[in-house]
Write a protein that holds these residues in place. Structure first.
Motif, mmCIF file in Angstrom:
data_model
loop_
_atom_site.group_PDB
_atom_site.id
_atom_site.type_symbol
_atom_site.label_atom_id
_atom_site.label_comp_id
_atom_site.label_asym_id
_atom_site.label_seq_id
_atom_site.Cartn_x
_atom_site.Cartn_y
_atom_site.Cartn_z
ATOM 1 N N PRO A 83 0.832 -1.209 0.000
ATOM 2 C CA PRO A 83 0.000 0.000 0.000
ATOM 3 C C PRO A 83 0.861 1.252 0.000
ATOM 4 O O PRO A 83 1.948 1.282 0.589
ATOM 5 N N VAL A 84 0.387 2.301 -0.688
ATOM 6 C CA VAL A 84 1.061 3.602 -0.692
ATOM 7 C C VAL A 84 0.003 4.683 -0.486
ATOM 8 O O VAL A 84 -1.141 4.534 -0.916
ATOM 9 N N ASN A 102 -9.932 3.471 5.219
ATOM 10 C CA ASN A 102 -10.191 2.742 6.454
ATOM 11 C C ASN A 102 -11.666 2.815 6.830
ATOM 12 O O ASN A 102 -12.298 3.862 6.674
ATOM 13 N N GLY A 103 -12.203 1.712 7.324
ATOM 14 C CA GLY A 103 -13.584 1.691 7.784
ATOM 15 C C GLY A 103 -14.533 1.105 6.757
ATOM 16 O O GLY A 103 -14.532 1.517 5.591
ATOM 17 N N ILE A 104 -15.372 0.169 7.178
ATOM 18 C CA ILE A 104 -16.283 -0.506 6.255
ATOM 19 C C ILE A 104 -17.308 0.446 5.661
ATOM 20 O O ILE A 104 -17.833 0.209 4.563
ATOM 21 N N SER A 105 -17.604 1.554 6.328
ATOM 22 C CA SER A 105 -18.596 2.498 5.805
ATOM 23 C C SER A 105 -18.177 3.054 4.448
ATOM 24 O O SER A 105 -19.028 3.463 3.648
ATOM 25 N N ASN A 106 -16.869 3.076 4.172
ATOM 26 C CA ASN A 106 -16.375 3.581 2.881
ATOM 27 C C ASN A 106 -16.569 2.588 1.740
ATOM 28 O O ASN A 106 -16.226 2.896 0.592
ATOM 29 N N TYR A 107 -17.113 1.404 2.031
ATOM 30 C CA TYR A 107 -17.340 0.384 1.013
ATOM 31 C C TYR A 107 -18.826 0.050 0.883
ATOM 32 O O TYR A 107 -19.189 -0.885 0.179
ATOM 33 N N LEU A 108 -19.680 0.826 1.550
ATOM 34 C CA LEU A 108 -21.124 0.626 1.508
ATOM 35 C C LEU A 108 -21.797 1.744 0.720
ATOM 36 O O LEU A 108 -21.384 2.909 0.802
ATOM 37 N N GLY A 109 -22.844 1.415 -0.034
ATOM 38 C CA GLY A 109 -23.620 2.434 -0.728
ATOM 39 C C GLY A 109 -22.911 3.007 -1.932
ATOM 40 O O GLY A 109 -22.430 2.278 -2.800
ATOM 41 N N LYS A 110 -22.807 4.338 -2.010
ATOM 42 C CA LYS A 110 -22.227 5.010 -3.171
ATOM 43 C C LYS A 110 -21.196 6.055 -2.756
ATOM 44 O O LYS A 110 -21.236 6.591 -1.649
ATOM 45 N N GLU A 111 -20.278 6.329 -3.701
ATOM 46 C CA GLU A 111 -19.317 7.409 -3.516
ATOM 47 C C GLU A 111 -20.040 8.751 -3.635
ATOM 48 O O GLU A 111 -21.194 8.821 -4.084
ATOM 49 N N ASP A 112 -19.369 9.837 -3.270
ATOM 50 C CA ASP A 112 -19.978 11.166 -3.357
ATOM 51 C C ASP A 112 -20.379 11.516 -4.789
ATOM 52 O O ASP A 112 -21.339 12.260 -5.011
ATOM 53 N N ASN A 113 -19.648 10.961 -5.781
ATOM 54 C CA ASN A 113 -19.976 11.237 -7.178
ATOM 55 C C ASN A 113 -21.030 10.296 -7.745
ATOM 56 O O ASN A 113 -21.356 10.361 -8.931
ATOM 57 N N GLY A 114 -21.571 9.424 -6.898
ATOM 58 C CA GLY A 114 -22.630 8.525 -7.329
ATOM 59 C C GLY A 114 -22.171 7.144 -7.750
ATOM 60 O O GLY A 114 -23.003 6.266 -8.017
ATOM 61 N N ASP A 115 -20.854 6.917 -7.828
ATOM 62 C CA ASP A 115 -20.348 5.594 -8.215
ATOM 63 C C ASP A 115 -20.680 4.561 -7.140
ATOM 64 O O ASP A 115 -20.540 4.818 -5.946
ATOM 65 N N VAL A 116 -21.100 3.381 -7.608
ATOM 66 C CA VAL A 116 -21.439 2.298 -6.686
ATOM 67 C C VAL A 116 -20.172 1.775 -6.020
ATOM 68 O O VAL A 116 -19.098 1.710 -6.620
ATOM 69 N N THR A 175 -11.162 -6.170 5.710
ATOM 70 C CA THR A 175 -9.827 -6.460 5.190
ATOM 71 C C THR A 175 -9.857 -6.546 3.672
ATOM 72 O O THR A 175 -10.797 -7.105 3.101
ATOM 73 N N VAL A 176 -8.833 -5.987 3.015
ATOM 74 C CA VAL A 176 -8.667 -6.125 1.568
ATOM 75 C C VAL A 176 -7.824 -7.366 1.293
ATOM 76 O O VAL A 176 -6.731 -7.512 1.833
ATOM 77 N N TYR A 177 -8.350 -8.263 0.469
ATOM 78 C CA TYR A 177 -7.628 -9.453 0.022
ATOM 79 C C TYR A 177 -7.228 -9.234 -1.427
ATOM 80 O O TYR A 177 -8.068 -8.857 -2.246
ATOM 81 N N ILE A 178 -5.958 -9.477 -1.769
ATOM 82 C CA ILE A 178 -5.488 -9.324 -3.145
ATOM 83 C C ILE A 178 -5.032 -10.674 -3.677
ATOM 84 O O ILE A 178 -4.313 -11.418 -2.986
ATOM 85 N N THR A 208 -1.676 -10.921 -0.581
ATOM 86 C CA THR A 208 -1.555 -10.208 0.690
ATOM 87 C C THR A 208 -2.935 -9.861 1.214
ATOM 88 O O THR A 208 -3.938 -9.924 0.478
ATOM 89 N N THR A 209 -3.017 -9.510 2.471
ATOM 90 C CA THR A 209 -4.236 -8.945 3.061
ATOM 91 C C THR A 209 -3.853 -7.643 3.765
ATOM 92 O O THR A 209 -2.715 -7.506 4.255
ATOM 93 N N TRP A 210 -4.791 -6.727 3.807
ATOM 94 C CA TRP A 210 -4.504 -5.446 4.433
ATOM 95 C C TRP A 210 -5.759 -4.993 5.193
ATOM 96 O O TRP A 210 -6.816 -4.794 4.601
ATOM 97 N N THR A 211 -5.637 -4.851 6.495
ATOM 98 C CA THR A 211 -6.784 -4.471 7.308
ATOM 99 C C THR A 211 -7.122 -3.005 7.128
ATOM 100 O O THR A 211 -6.246 -2.138 7.234
ATOM 101 N N VAL A 212 -8.395 -2.743 6.815
ATOM 102 C CA VAL A 212 -8.831 -1.361 6.590
ATOM 103 C C VAL A 212 -9.900 -0.965 7.619
ATOM 104 O O VAL A 212 -10.512 0.047 7.515
#
Length: 274
Positions: free
Chosen positions: A176-177, A213-227, A244-247, A270-274
């Motif tokens: 991650p960067v 970070n945070g599961i709320s950032n992966y629910l619903g839609k982005e501010d621009n309307g993207d799912v 967690t992100v699994y790659i 890898t996995t990365w906890t968000v």
């Protein structure tokens, strides 16, 4: 009646034999640990296939030539949980869909996952079900799906860097960067690091957003309307304790003279906890 059946079988065998010399499709079984190996950092494979020929009574080796535009590398991610989840097997879901065909490349506007797996979430004494999706990345530099290696010339010979007994290999690492302006972070993927065939990618989520970070950032839609990955803002995934992100990595093979398309199982990078 018995004579007729024997005659039919004899004619059928002759017909099959005649086809074998007239372009009859040839199948190829691509086996883990025999023809290929895949791990969290490397894919190795042979360009010669050895098998026991019962007619000859000895081993026979077939030299393989990858079809132009193959092998095709794939890299995907999903956002799941490191705890409180049962029944999760994304590799199995992926394999059941693509083991004998190419994996499609979704348009950048598509919100459909490559594969999905229904899972049970445990929150306290309650159990709920949701669906975890496996998604393609977006290349931050181009705004398109990444141009991952898709030709034999992208692979390393056995005497280049971390060679092995296998004839061709490809190495990769991911980390991650920090995202410069929007907060969150991207994943930096390097293919064949420290070689002449090194390629680098800065990878965003399937909708172009950075990982946050945070599961709320992966629910619903982005501010621009993207799912997002979980299009319903009330999805039970909101109960994940540690999202967690699994790659993962995979590859599709096809060889000249063979009809078999084989996409191998996912390997977790890898996995990365968000």
């Amino acid at each position: 009646m018995g004579r007729n059946i024997r005659s039919f079988i004899f004619i059928a065998v002759l017909f099959i034999i005649s086809l074998s010399g007239c372009g009859m499709p040839r199948m190829f079984s691509w086996s883990k640990n025999e023809e290929y190996r895949i791990s969290s950092s490397q894919l190795d494979f042979n360009l010669s296939y050895t098998y026991y020929d019962r007619d000859l009574g000895s081993d026979r080796t077939v030299q393989l030539t990858p079809l132009t535009g193959t092998p095709v590398m794939h890299f995907y991610y999903c956002v799941s949980s490191s705890t409180g989840l049962s029944g999760f097997n994304m590799s199995s879901a992926f394999t059941s869909s693509y083991s004998s065909r190419y994996v499609p490349v979704r348009d950048v506007t598509s919100s459909e996952p490559i594969a999905s797996d229904s899972v049970t979430l445990t929150s306290g004494a309650d159990e709920v079900t949701t669906s975890v999706g496996l998604y393609e990345f977006i290349d931050v530099a181009t705004g398109r799906r990444p141009d991952f290696p898709s030709d034999i010339d992208d692979y390393l010979d056995s005497d280049e860097t971390t060679g092995s007994g296998y004839l061709k290999h490809l190495t990769y690492k991911v980390e991650p960067v920090q995202a410069e302006s929007s907060g969150g972070y991207y994943f930096h993927l390097t293919i064949n690091p420290d070689t002449e065939k090194e390629r680098e990618y800065l990878l965003a989520r399937f909708n172009g957003a950075p990982f946050r970070n945070g599961i709320s950032n992966y629910l619903g839609k982005e501010d621009n309307g993207d799912v997002r990955e979980y299009s319903d803002e009330d999805d039970p995934a909101g109960d994940f304790i540690l999202p967690t992100v699994y790659i993962y990595a995979s590859a599709t093979f096809l060889f000249e003279g063979y009809t078999t398309v084989s996409t191998i199982e996912l390997a977790e990078l890898t996995t990365w906890t968000v």
